[in-house]
Design an enzyme around this catalytic site. Structure first.
Site, PDB file in Angstrom:
ATOM      1  N   GLU A  66       0.824  -1.215   0.000  1.00 18.14           N
ATOM      2  CA  GLU A  66       0.000   0.000   0.000  1.00 18.14           C
ATOM      3  C   GLU A  66       0.859   1.265   0.000  1.00 18.14           C
ATOM      4  O   GLU A  66       0.655   2.189   0.780  1.00 18.14           O
ATOM      5  CB  GLU A  66      -0.971   0.004   1.184  1.00 18.14           C
ATOM      6  CG  GLU A  66      -2.066  -1.028   1.058  1.00 18.14           C
ATOM      7  CD  GLU A  66      -3.149  -0.901   2.116  1.00 18.14           C
ATOM      8  OE1 GLU A  66      -4.292  -1.326   1.853  1.00 18.14           O
ATOM      9  OE2 GLU A  66      -2.858  -0.360   3.208  1.00 18.14           O
ATOM     10  N   GLU A 116      -5.856  -8.020  -0.811  1.00 19.64           N
ATOM     11  CA  GLU A 116      -6.610  -7.638   0.389  1.00 19.64           C
ATOM     12  C   GLU A 116      -8.024  -7.241  -0.007  1.00 19.64           C
ATOM     13  O   GLU A 116      -8.213  -6.477  -0.953  1.00 19.64           O
ATOM     14  CB  GLU A 116      -5.971  -6.448   1.126  1.00 19.64           C
ATOM     15  CG  GLU A 116      -4.690  -6.735   1.852  1.00 19.64           C
ATOM     16  CD  GLU A 116      -4.211  -5.549   2.673  1.00 19.64           C
ATOM     17  OE1 GLU A 116      -5.076  -4.796   3.194  1.00 19.64           O
ATOM     18  OE2 GLU A 116      -2.986  -5.364   2.788  1.00 19.64           O
TER      19      GLU A 116
END
Length: 480
Positions: A176, A376
């Site tokens: 991320e 995710e």
């Protein structure tokens, strides 16, 4: 027949710092998350200068996966996982980050972990840097704002690629990495990069200087990884929160276009090997010096990724003339974010938008024409323990995941998007990243631990465990 490919990688996702515990076991050094105190619902964790004996640090024990990974992997095998996404804690391999030689005890732990996974037919999917930068590199070097960290990361990556060249095929460099585009929230720059912004500094100068060093580090890691094992699949990983325009007003359309650049900036460089025009224009207009040196262009071009890993939890909506506090707005984190009137939200205020995942997959695939790995996606909720000790039916979690998997199927079958796999976040309950809570649970396996760190650590299957096992067994055909 299932619309998912026969070799589709159904799995589950975690991060080392949120489940391993053993924060100082086996020679491990402290990391940037090891100085994060517990927060609470809606309140981020504090960053302490050092580890204080009077503070509670949820990551120090987490769910004790470090000592219990064999029993947990047995549960993953019973679930039918084809892959398991985790990270290698950098400070377990290089406790300070700047050592010349790695910590053998740390390498041995991951040898045993990957061997155990493979013995159960589970493919490891490994992130090199998932908010686990050695604390020494943050405190003594200033984190990734210091170009010297490029070499430290390359050394770390080289050791991991070499040691696990025959045990791990799928890698990602930084988790991320685009979270830190929200410079109003100091937690993200700290956890992503070990960077803090001093009073009076231009936050965007710090951000993009840091970003350039991380992009160089990623590119150099990709290049060395391909030399070590040409069969490696090495990707980037971004938080994908697609931004919608609030209306068809051209001003809102353009506001969404500009907002989405925060989603795409890092991936544009990871995938194309060069800075996009909008970024170069911004640097020139704002007088930002990213520290670009001779040879950097060639490094970026030579280190492009094989695939795009994404997290997807929600979409966001922006309105051109709206002004909100981006540091508190979870619905996209933009200063002009507004609620989407067409969507419901979770108890934590996250919009629930399954179609947004299909939209995001199309956006990314059509932009880069690279395979996408959904590493995710999940639903945080409060689970109820019944009087007999079992876990109440977690139907909201099942409904959320089922709806999102259905949209992934549509992206594959109807839109022609190449998707390699799907690993829902927190396959087993773990410490929440932003608040350190255990109350906000994502897993299909319950762990007896509370927000204060109390509990037996006993593992229990939730009703969603049996549901997901059927999803995997039917290759996505049975979602009910």
């Amino acid at each position: 027949m299932s619309i998912f490919p026969p070799d589709f990688l159904w799995g589950g996702a975690v991060a080392a710092h949120q489940l391993e515990g053993g924060w100082n076991a086996g020679g491990k050094g402290p990391s940037v998350v090891d100085v994060l105190t517990a927060g609470q619902h809606g309140v981020a964790r504090r960053i302490t200068e050092k580890i204080e004996s009077t503070e509670f640090y949820p990551n120090h024990d987490a769910i004790d996966f470090y000592h219990r990974f064999r029993e947990d992997i047995a549960l993953f095998a019973e679930l039918g996982l084809k892959c398991f996404r985790t990270s290698i804690a950098w400070s377990r391999i290089f406790p300070n980050g700047d050592e010349a030689e790695p910590n053998e005890d740390g390498l041995r732990f991951y040898d045993e972990l990957f061997d155990e996974l493979r013995a159960h037919g589970i493919e490891p999917v490994v992130t090199l840097s998932h908010f686990e930068l050695p604390l020494h590199l943050a405190r003594e070097y200033g984190g990734f704002r210091n170009r010297e960290l490029v070499g430290f990361f390359e050394r770390f990556a080289t050791v991991c690629f070499t040691r696990f060249r025959d045990k791990v095929k799928y890698w990602m460099t930084f988790n991320e990495i685009n979270n830190q585009m929200n410079v109003d929230n100091p937690l993200f720059l700290w956890t992503n990069s070990g960077v803090t912004i001093a009073s009076g500094e231009n936050p965007y100068q710090v951000l993009y200087q840091t970003a350039h060093n991380e992009l160089l580090a990623s590119a150099r890691a990709v290049a060395v990884g391909k030399r070590i094992n040409p069969d490696f699949r090495i990707g980037c990983m971004i938080a994908m929160v697609p931004m919608y325009p609030y209306s068809c007003d051209p001003a809102d359309i353009m506001a969404a276009e500009i907002a989405n650049r925060d989603r795409f900036f890092f991936a544009d460089v990871h995938c194309r090997g060069e800075y996009p025009g909008y970024a170069l224009t911004f640097f020139e207009r704002e007088g930002i010096d990213i520290g670009f040196e001779d040879g950097d262009a060639e490094i970026l071009k030579a280190g492009t990724v094989d695939y795009v890993g994404i997290s997807y939890y929600m979409s966001g909506t922006v309105k051109a003339d709206a002004h909100t506090d981006a540091s508190e707005n979870v619905s996209g984190g933009m200063k002009n974010s507004v609620p989407n009137p067409h969507l419901k939200s979770s108890d934590w205020g996250w919009p629930i938008d399954p179609v947004g995942l299909r939209y995001a997959l199309n956006l990314l695939y059509n932009r880069y024409t690279l395979p996408i790995f959904i590493v995710e996606n999940g639903f945080g909720m409060v689970d109820e323990v019944l009087p007999d000790g079992s876990i109440a039916v977690d139907q909201p979690r099942i409904d959320y995941l089922s709806a999102h998997i259905a949209e992934v199927g549509k992206a594959i079958a109807e839109d022609g998007v190449t998707v390699w796999g799907y690993t829902p976040w927190g396959i087993i309950d773990l410490v929440s990243f932003t608040t350190g809570e255990m109350k906000k649970r994502y897993g299909m396996i319950y762990v007896d631990r509370d927000n204060a760190g109390n509990g037996t650590m006993e593992r229990k299957k939730k009703p969603s465990f049996a549901w997901y096992r059927n999803v995997i067994a039917s290759n996505g055909e049975n979602l009910s």
